[in-house]
Design a protein around this motif. Structure first.
Motif, short mmCIF file in Angstrom:
data_model
loop_
_atom_site.label_atom_id
_atom_site.label_comp_id
_atom_site.label_asym_id
_atom_site.label_seq_id
_atom_site.Cartn_x
_atom_site.Cartn_y
_atom_site.Cartn_z
N MET A 1 0.85 -1.19 0.00
CA MET A 1 0.00 0.00 0.00
C MET A 1 0.88 1.25 0.00
O MET A 1 1.87 1.33 0.75
N THR A 2 0.53 2.22 -0.83
CA THR A 2 1.31 3.44 -0.92
C THR A 2 1.14 4.27 0.35
O THR A 2 0.04 4.44 0.86
N ARG A 3 2.26 4.80 0.83
CA ARG A 3 2.26 5.68 2.00
C ARG A 3 2.56 7.10 1.52
O ARG A 3 3.35 7.30 0.60
N PHE A 4 1.96 8.09 2.19
CA PHE A 4 2.11 9.48 1.77
C PHE A 4 2.60 10.32 2.94
O PHE A 4 2.11 10.17 4.07
N ALA A 5 3.53 11.20 2.66
CA ALA A 5 4.12 12.01 3.72
C ALA A 5 4.25 13.46 3.26
O ALA A 5 4.31 13.76 2.07
N THR A 6 4.31 14.34 4.24
CA THR A 6 4.69 15.74 4.03
C THR A 6 6.12 15.88 4.53
O THR A 6 6.45 15.39 5.63
N ALA A 17 5.02 10.32 -2.18
CA ALA A 17 4.94 8.91 -1.83
C ALA A 17 6.25 8.47 -1.18
O ALA A 17 7.34 8.87 -1.61
N VAL A 18 6.12 7.64 -0.16
CA VAL A 18 7.27 7.15 0.59
C VAL A 18 7.71 5.82 0.00
O VAL A 18 6.89 4.92 -0.20
N THR A 19 9.00 5.70 -0.27
CA THR A 19 9.58 4.42 -0.67
C THR A 19 10.75 4.10 0.25
O THR A 19 11.22 4.97 0.99
N ASP A 20 11.24 2.88 0.18
CA ASP A 20 12.38 2.51 1.01
C ASP A 20 13.64 3.29 0.61
O ASP A 20 14.55 3.44 1.42
N ALA A 21 13.67 3.79 -0.61
CA ALA A 21 14.85 4.52 -1.09
C ALA A 21 14.75 6.02 -0.89
O ALA A 21 15.73 6.74 -1.06
N GLY A 182 4.99 16.66 21.21
CA GLY A 182 4.51 15.39 20.69
C GLY A 182 4.86 15.25 19.22
O GLY A 182 5.48 16.13 18.62
N SER A 183 4.45 14.14 18.64
CA SER A 183 4.76 13.92 17.22
C SER A 183 3.61 13.19 16.55
O SER A 183 2.85 12.45 17.20
N ILE A 184 3.47 13.41 15.24
CA ILE A 184 2.51 12.69 14.41
C ILE A 184 3.25 12.25 13.15
O ILE A 184 4.03 13.01 12.57
N GLY A 185 2.98 11.02 12.71
CA GLY A 185 3.61 10.55 11.49
C GLY A 185 3.93 9.06 11.55
O GLY A 185 3.34 8.34 12.35
N PRO A 186 4.91 8.60 10.79
CA PRO A 186 5.69 9.43 9.85
C PRO A 186 4.94 9.77 8.56
O PRO A 186 5.30 10.68 7.86
N TRP A 187 3.86 9.00 8.30
CA TRP A 187 3.15 9.13 7.03
C TRP A 187 1.68 8.80 7.22
O TRP A 187 1.24 8.44 8.31
N LEU A 188 0.94 8.94 6.14
CA LEU A 188 -0.45 8.50 6.10
C LEU A 188 -0.55 7.17 5.36
O LEU A 188 0.08 7.00 4.31
N VAL A 189 -1.34 6.27 5.91
CA VAL A 189 -1.69 5.02 5.24
C VAL A 189 -3.17 5.09 4.90
O VAL A 189 -4.00 5.27 5.80
N PRO A 190 -3.55 4.99 3.63
CA PRO A 190 -4.98 5.05 3.29
C PRO A 190 -5.78 4.00 4.06
O PRO A 190 -5.34 2.86 4.22
N PHE A 191 -6.95 4.41 4.52
CA PHE A 191 -7.82 3.50 5.26
C PHE A 191 -8.72 2.78 4.27
O PHE A 191 -9.50 3.39 3.54
N THR A 192 -8.60 1.46 4.23
CA THR A 192 -9.34 0.67 3.26
C THR A 192 -10.15 -0.47 3.88
O THR A 192 -11.05 -1.01 3.22
N ASP A 193 -9.83 -0.84 5.12
CA ASP A 193 -10.40 -2.06 5.68
C ASP A 193 -10.55 -1.89 7.19
O ASP A 193 -9.62 -1.44 7.87
#
Length: 289
Positions: A1-6, A17-21, A182-193
């Motif tokens: 699943m694609t992860r999205f970050a600011t 989009a967040v990738t391992d690289a 505090g902290s929020i993150g690191p990214w968003l994961v779309p909610f599908t299930d």
């Protein structure tokens, strides 16, 4: 699943989009959506995922920001696990209604950045939590419809200056809103299930030691009820964040308390969402304090 970050890179703020690289910057392709808040409002996460396919990494050196900049509302649910209620040792049964308090966006930093301990008080504590990001606006949402209003999931370390939540009889706001506590993150994961939430297990570690370990299924007020209750008195808007509650095991509840100190590493981990990692630092160095 694609992860999205600011994130920030080369002196500019992007989302992508967040990738391992590294990161794939997507914001330049969507000038009509200046931040992930507008993406969420437009139900645009699938479009971002499609745009990221086959694209090369654009940034390997970057700094995480909180995923949704300047949300209209950040609302936190307090004392939402049975063992947390027992920690207060006041003999009270499960409350009829949930406890809520607001946090300001400025009180959070991004992943891999330090939580800041202020010079005024050193009782900085951790609270690992799942956060839900609202995608579809609504008022008086029914519990059975609540999940349809969630766009994405992320993690929160709901850092608290414990002494300052005791300054007044009926509120905790001042102890919960120190800048970058505090902290929020690191990214968003779309909610599908629904299983992403119903089966979620929260683990919080400090310097590798497990301090919190519980499942969302044990919450006294499930997320469906949180959304229904909150939307009774306020209209939920795209990009709003609900921070859903922390398990037992925060540092204040140890004897003696185990508050965070500079150099500590705190990790909040939920399978299927990710790991939120932060260090701890003083706001001023010893010579400045």
């Amino acid at each position: 699943m694609t992860r999205f970050a600011t994130y920030t890179a080369d002196g500019q703020t992007f989302y992508g989009a967040v990738t391992d690289a590294g990161m794939i910057a997507l914001s330049p392709q969507f000038p009509g959506w200046p931040s992930l808040r507008e993406v969420i409002a437009a139900d645009g996460l699938p479009a971002l995922a499609e745009a990221a396919e086959g694209k090369p990494v654009t940034h390997r050196d970057f700094t995480y920001e909180i995923p949704v900049p300047n949300p209209e509302k950040i609302l936190c649910v307090g004392v939402n696990f049975p063992d947390r209620n027992a920690e207060y040792k006041d003999g009270s049964a499960q409350p009829k209604h949930m406890s809520l308090f607001p946090r300001f966006a400025r009180s959070f930093t991004g992943a891999e950045r330090p939580l800041i301990r202020p010079p005024e008080n050193h009782t900085l504590d951790y609270e690992g939590e799942v956060a839900v990001v609202i995608g579809k606006p609504g008022r008086r949402i029914k519990p059975e419809d609540a999940y349809a209003h969630i766009a994405a999931l992320t993690l929160c370390n709901e850092g608290t200056i414990r002494d300052w939540v005791r300054h007044a009889k009926f509120n905790v706001t001042q102890g919960k809103n120190w800048d970058n506590s505090g902290s929020i993150g690191p990214w968003l994961v779309p909610f599908t299930d629904a299983a992403q939430l119903d089966n979620a297990r929260i683990i919080t570690r400090v310097n590798g030691e497990i301090r919190q370990d519980d499942t969302l299924a044990r919450m006294m007020f499930p997320i469906r009820e949180e959304i229904a209750y909150i939307s009774t008195f306020t209209t939920l808007q795209p990009g709003d964040i609900i921070i859903t509650g922390t398990p037992t095991g925060a540092g204040a509840r140890f004897d003696p308390p185990k508050y965070l100190v500079p150099g500590d590493v705190v990790e909040v981990d939920v399978a299927g969402i990710g790991t939120l990692r932060n260090t701890v630092a003083d706001e001023f160095g010893e010579d400045e304090a």
